[in-house]
Scaffold this active site. Structure first.
Site, PDB file in Angstrom:
ATOM      1  N   LYS A 101     -22.624  14.769-108.506  1.00  0.00           N
ATOM      2  CA  LYS A 101     -22.647  13.829-109.637  1.00  0.00           C
ATOM      3  C   LYS A 101     -23.789  12.828-109.485  1.00  0.00           C
ATOM      4  O   LYS A 101     -24.543  12.592-110.429  1.00  0.00           O
ATOM      5  CB  LYS A 101     -21.285  13.117-109.702  1.00  0.00           C
ATOM      6  CG  LYS A 101     -21.141  12.128-110.822  1.00  0.00           C
ATOM      7  CD  LYS A 101     -19.688  11.917-111.190  1.00  0.00           C
ATOM      8  CE  LYS A 101     -18.974  10.929-110.284  1.00  0.00           C
ATOM      9  NZ  LYS A 101     -19.420   9.542-110.484  1.00  0.00           N
ATOM     10  N   ASP A 147     -16.471   6.919-101.694  1.00  0.00           N
ATOM     11  CA  ASP A 147     -15.634   7.607-102.685  1.00  0.00           C
ATOM     12  C   ASP A 147     -14.542   8.454-102.038  1.00  0.00           C
ATOM     13  O   ASP A 147     -13.644   8.942-102.728  1.00  0.00           O
ATOM     14  CB  ASP A 147     -16.513   8.473-103.592  1.00  0.00           C
ATOM     15  CG  ASP A 147     -17.448   7.611-104.438  1.00  0.00           C
ATOM     16  OD1 ASP A 147     -17.064   6.473-104.757  1.00  0.00           O
ATOM     17  OD2 ASP A 147     -18.551   8.073-104.756  1.00  0.00           O
TER      18      ASP A 147
HETATM   19  C1  S3P Z   1     -22.878   5.994-106.541  1.00  0.00           C
HETATM   20  C2  S3P Z   1     -22.746   4.993-105.644  1.00  0.00           C
HETATM   21  C3  S3P Z   1     -21.456   4.444-105.211  1.00  0.00           C
HETATM   22  C4  S3P Z   1     -20.317   5.397-105.543  1.00  0.00           C
HETATM   23  C5  S3P Z   1     -20.405   5.960-106.917  1.00  0.00           C
HETATM   24  C6  S3P Z   1     -21.714   6.694-107.120  1.00  0.00           C
HETATM   25  C7  S3P Z   1     -24.234   6.422-106.926  1.00  0.00           C
HETATM   26  O1  S3P Z   1     -21.246   3.209-105.854  1.00  0.00           O
HETATM   27  O2  S3P Z   1     -19.084   4.760-105.385  1.00  0.00           O
HETATM   28  O3  S3P Z   1     -19.342   6.858-107.174  1.00  0.00           O
HETATM   29  O4  S3P Z   1     -24.391   7.524-107.494  1.00  0.00           O
HETATM   30  O5  S3P Z   1     -25.177   5.655-106.685  1.00  0.00           O
HETATM   31  P1  S3P Z   1     -21.861   1.837-105.212  1.00  0.00           P
HETATM   32  O6  S3P Z   1     -23.269   2.120-104.987  1.00  0.00           O
HETATM   33  O7  S3P Z   1     -21.679   0.767-106.231  1.00  0.00           O
HETATM   34  O8  S3P Z   1     -21.039   1.601-103.983  1.00  0.00           O
END
Ligand code: S3P
Length: 433
Positions: free
Chosen positions: A21, A318
């Site tokens: 993702k 996550d």
């Molecule tokens: C993500 C970073 C994370 C993660 C999110 C996806 C990303 O969040 O929890 O599901 O793709 O950069 P944070 O960077 O705010 O911790």
């Protein structure tokens, strides 16, 4: 949609988990910012990343879709089109945080980002404040929530120290820095996922890392070669947990991304004595352009409790709900600290995990910044509410397979945000598909 997951006899077989993702969001955004067409193979087909394709179309990019293979013809770095309507980011926090980084520099144009009920509870001040230091103009609802309106301005580069390690905030500022004057530096208290940095390096940006700091120089244009998205280690983690917890399991997860900034969960699990074999990337100091992949070979085994420290949290953020679930089955105590970020994810994941697992028979307590679980050898089962959060829905399903009486998950449809085929994949592994 409520679905019941009965105790399983063992998961066996091979599955390729869905595409990553985080990398899919970034590939679509950088594709839209590029001057030349960008080919993306194995783009994630799920609700969050469909929102990103709709967003880049609204901004003037052309997206040709051939199943999960895409060609994106972008607008160029400084030529995003002003859409007629607000951009709907759906449930995608990553889109909500990364997109303002690009849009803040689109001089003379304005953009509004809005999303679903959960998105409207997720703070954007963490990107708005540092962007304002760069000269950006943003208006957020009640100072910190979506809808947020961005008025494109000429930006200057900055050097920012983040208080909380966040790949989303870091990425937003690096994207803003591309069209600002000079070089932008972002420092984090500990390392977070580095997909943006790797992709910018591939796109020809002058970017380098020095410990916890990353610096990117502004660019005239991005030139991105073809991108192949690996399977998502965060989605794989649900299958890994199921394989480790359900007796008799042995499964192979194919082509999973093993960038070391994403494999914190596997390291924690191995510390708990979980059996996951694979060729994980070791910690790299220098920035590298590639996203390494490996097959992962998972088998059931007994677990021991562990303590997860603050500097490990961003590398497993996550997957922390799964650490709680594993802790229920492990011998001794499992404690996660320094994870207050969990309170502002798709739901308050500390409350969701603690109340949810307790309802299934767990001995678990919430703390301000995490939780503590005492292993009781398993879970009874019962009902768990996903709270509209994809990762809580899938945690509930895995809990059901490993429980003694089965689990009904309320709102299982939330899984479609990142893993629409989740139930089919579970069925194929449990012999039902
Ligand atoms: C993500 C970073 C994370 C993660 C999110 C996806 C990303 O969040 O929890 O599901 O793709 O950069 P944070 O960077 O705010 O911790």
């Amino acid at each position: 949609m409520n679905i019941r997951f009965e105790p399983a006899e063992g998961l066996t077989g091979t599955v390729t988990p869905p595409a990553d993702k985080s990398i899919s969001h970034r590939a679509a955004l950088l594709g839209a910012m590029s001057s030349e067409p960008v080919r993306i193979a194995n783009y994630l087909q799920a609700a969050d990343t469909t929102s990103t394709l709709e967003a880049v179309r609204a901004l003037g990019a052309l997206v040709e879709e051939h199943g999960s293979d895409l060609v994106i013809r972008g607008t160029g770095l400084r030529e995003a089109r002003e859409p007629d309507e607000p951009i709907d980011v759906g449930n995608a926090g990553t889109l909500l945080r990364l997109l303002p980084g690009w849009l803040a520099s689109q001089e003379g144009r304005s953009f509004t980002l809005d999303g679903d009920e959960s998105i409207r509870r997720r703070p954007v001040d963490r990107v708005a404040e540092p962007l304002r230091l760069m000269g950006a103009e943003l208006e957020a609802t009640r100072g910190r929530f979506a809808p947020v309106t961005i008025h494109g301005r000429h930006l200057r580069s900055v050097s920012v120290e983040l208080e909380v390690a966040s790949a989303q905030v870091k990425s937003c500022l690096l994207l803003a820095g591309l069209a600002a004057d000079g070089a932008t530096t972002v420092g984090e208290p500990s390392r977070s996922r580095d997909h943006t940095e790797r992709m910018l390096l591939r796109a020809g940006v002058s970017i380098h890392r020095n410990g916890r700091h990353v610096t990117a120089v502004n660019a005239d244009e991005l030139a991105l070669d073809a991108i192949e998205v690996p399977a998502d280690p965060s989605s794989a983690a649900f299958l890994i947990a199921a394989g480790v917890l359900v007796p008799g399991s042995r499964l192979l997860l194919a082509n999973v991304g093993v960038n070391w900034t994403r494999t914190g969960f596997i390291r924690i699990l191995r510390r708990m004595r979980g059996i996951v074999l694979g060729d994980l990337e070791s910690e790299v100091e220098e920035l590298v352009p590639d996203e390494p992949v490996s097959d992962l070979d998972v088998a059931h085994g007994a677990l021991e409790g562990t303590v997860v420290h603050a500097d490990e949290v961003p590398l497993a953020i996550d997957e922390l709900p799964l650490v709680a679930l594993l802790g229920c089955f492990a011998e001794g105590e499992t404690v996660v600290g320094g994870a207050q970020e969990l309170r502002v994810k798709e739901s308050d994941r500390i409350a969701g995990v603690v109340e949810g697992l307790r309802g299934l028979g767990a001995d678990i307590e919430a703390t301000d910044d995490g939780f503590a679980v005492t292993g009781t050898g398993g879970l009874r089962g019962g009902t768990i509410d996903s709270r509209g959060d994809h990762r809580l829905a899938m945690m509930g399903a895995v809990a059901g397979l490993a429980s003694s009486e089965g689990v009904e998950v309320l709102g299982m449809d939330a899984a479609a945000v990142s893993y629409p085929r989740f139930q089919e994949d579970l069925l194929s592994l449990t012999g039902g598909g």
